[in-house]
Design a protein around this motif. Structure first.
Motif, PDB file in Angstrom:
ATOM      1  N   GLN A   3       0.834  -1.189   0.000  1.00 19.98           N
ATOM      2  CA  GLN A   3       0.000   0.000   0.000  1.00 19.98           C
ATOM      3  C   GLN A   3       0.872   1.243   0.000  1.00 19.98           C
ATOM      4  O   GLN A   3       2.027   1.224   0.426  1.00 19.98           O
ATOM      5  CB  GLN A   3      -0.916   0.021   1.229  1.00 19.98           C
ATOM      6  CG  GLN A   3      -1.987  -1.045   1.225  1.00 19.98           C
ATOM      7  CD  GLN A   3      -2.958  -0.886   2.381  1.00 19.98           C
ATOM      8  OE1 GLN A   3      -2.578  -0.479   3.476  1.00 19.98           O
ATOM      9  NE2 GLN A   3      -4.213  -1.192   2.138  1.00 19.98           N
ATOM     10  N   GLN A   7      -3.104   4.432   2.008  1.00 16.83           N
ATOM     11  CA  GLN A   7      -3.764   3.138   2.175  1.00 16.83           C
ATOM     12  C   GLN A   7      -4.421   2.637   0.890  1.00 16.83           C
ATOM     13  O   GLN A   7      -5.389   1.871   0.921  1.00 16.83           O
ATOM     14  CB  GLN A   7      -4.814   3.172   3.313  1.00 16.83           C
ATOM     15  CG  GLN A   7      -4.212   3.159   4.709  1.00 16.83           C
ATOM     16  CD  GLN A   7      -3.543   4.483   5.064  1.00 16.83           C
ATOM     17  OE1 GLN A   7      -4.187   5.515   5.055  1.00 16.83           O
ATOM     18  NE2 GLN A   7      -2.250   4.440   5.379  1.00 16.83           N
ATOM     19  N   THR A   9      -4.141   0.173  -2.125  1.00 16.52           N
ATOM     20  CA  THR A   9      -3.421  -1.049  -2.467  1.00 16.52           C
ATOM     21  C   THR A   9      -2.984  -0.997  -3.924  1.00 16.52           C
ATOM     22  O   THR A   9      -3.794  -0.776  -4.827  1.00 16.52           O
ATOM     23  CB  THR A   9      -4.308  -2.278  -2.237  1.00 16.52           C
ATOM     24  OG1 THR A   9      -4.658  -2.345  -0.851  1.00 16.52           O
ATOM     25  CG2 THR A   9      -3.584  -3.559  -2.638  1.00 16.52           C
TER      26      THR A   9
END
Length: 328
Positions: A3, A7, A9
């Motif tokens: 990540q 945050q 991915t």
């Protein structure tokens, strides 16, 4: 999975194999690119070190781009090595299609699963203007039809909306959608080559399609549930009233920065963190210094923390690296 600091991915990497192209589309490059664009190419072995690092980070999908990736002289060798390793669950390619017809079947047998083909017009004079070449429309159509025969998981058509299209032109595109079992994606014009953003916007294009199709576009929803069909890219997908699946990629007027799951590798071995920002990290120099894939993976994971939350949209400065030097 890796990540970034927001945050998000990262599961998808786009690799530009060469800056060379046999077309000269105005939204990508203003003039023909000389043979120098085929020098200093990364070898398949160098790409494999970089791609193994991304594999170790949990990257699921790989897209090969250019320039025109079919001009990369080691394409078949690279695909064979990737097929042997089975690092990625999805391998796809974006091409202008003009060189594709005689190679489509071989590429599928080498493990290429999906193909996206650029087609910015279906009328010959307009196509010639859009590509800076004459007499190539039939070669692209042949490439599309050869890809359909070859049995790729999906064949997608990419159309860049350089300006608002007349209703007559849109109807001609809709007729081809009925002819070919493809997913057609419409891409918002982006301000490269020193030009400024211009429409149509997401809302304008959505409304025009609904008006001409005589009904509502039905969202095909969440991307995580449709990857088996649509892949890992950023498009928002809809069903037309007649059932055709279409995609919208509108990064300027309908930003998807909050869910961006991809990064780009340029043909000179740089990791570009955002298409519309100039921050880059030099990976190929580390490979040539003898760094292992594991060491490279740690470096990439650290660099990904430098990704910004979003780009500035239509008010952004024009990126310093031209589109043809980033990769389509």
């Amino acid at each position: 999975m890796v990540q970034d600091s927001w945050q998000r991915t990262i599961e998808y990497v786009r690799v530009s194999l060469t800056e060379a192209c046999n077309f000269c589309c105005p939204y990508c490059r203003p003039t023909a690119i000389t043979p120098e664009s085929q020098t200093n190419l990364l070898s398949p072995e160098e790409w494999l070190v970089i791609l193994e690092a991304f594999h170790q980070l949990g990257i699921r999908a790989l897209r090969l781009t250019g320039g025109e990736p079919l001009l990369y002289p080691y394409l078949d060798r690279l695909l064979q090595k990737l097929q042997d390793r089975q690092w990625f669950e999805d391998i796809s390619m974006t091409t202008n299609g003009s060189l594709l017809a005689p190679r489509a079947e071989t590429l599928r047998l080498l493990g290429l699963q999906r193909v996206n083909i650029s087609l910015d017009a279906v009328e010959e004079a307009t196509f010639d203007e859009r590509t800076g070449r004459t007499g190539q429309l039939q070669a692209v159509i042949d490439g599309i039809e050869a890809s359909l025969r070859a049995g790729f998981k999906t064949v997608k058509i990419n159309t860049v909306l350089m300006e608002s299209l007349s209703d007559e032109v849109v109807r001609s595109l809709l007729a081809y959608m009925d002819k070919w079992p493809v997913i057609w994606r419409f891409i918002e014009y982006m301000p490269f080559q020193g030009q400024k953003f211009r429409g149509p916007t997401f809302e304008m294009w959505h409304q025009q399609l609904e008006r001409l199709c005589g009904g509502k576009l039905v969202p095909v929803g969440p991307a995580s549930q449709t990857k088996v069909v649509t892949g890992f890219g950023p498009a928002t997908y809809y069903r037309l009233p007649q059932g055709n699946l279409v995609g919208f990629i509108f990064p300027m007027s309908h930003s998807y920065c909050d869910s961006c799951n991809r990064v780009r590798l340029t043909s000179d071995g740089k990791l570009r963190l955002c298409l519309l920002r100039d921050e880059e990290a030099d990976l190929v120099s580390l490979v040539r210094q003898g760094k292992t894939a594991q060491e490279l993976a740690q470096h990439i994971a650290d660099v990904l923390q430098l990704r910004k939350e979003q780009h500035e949209g239509a008010d952004m400065d024009v990126p310093k690296r031209a589109m043809w030097r980033i990769g389509g």
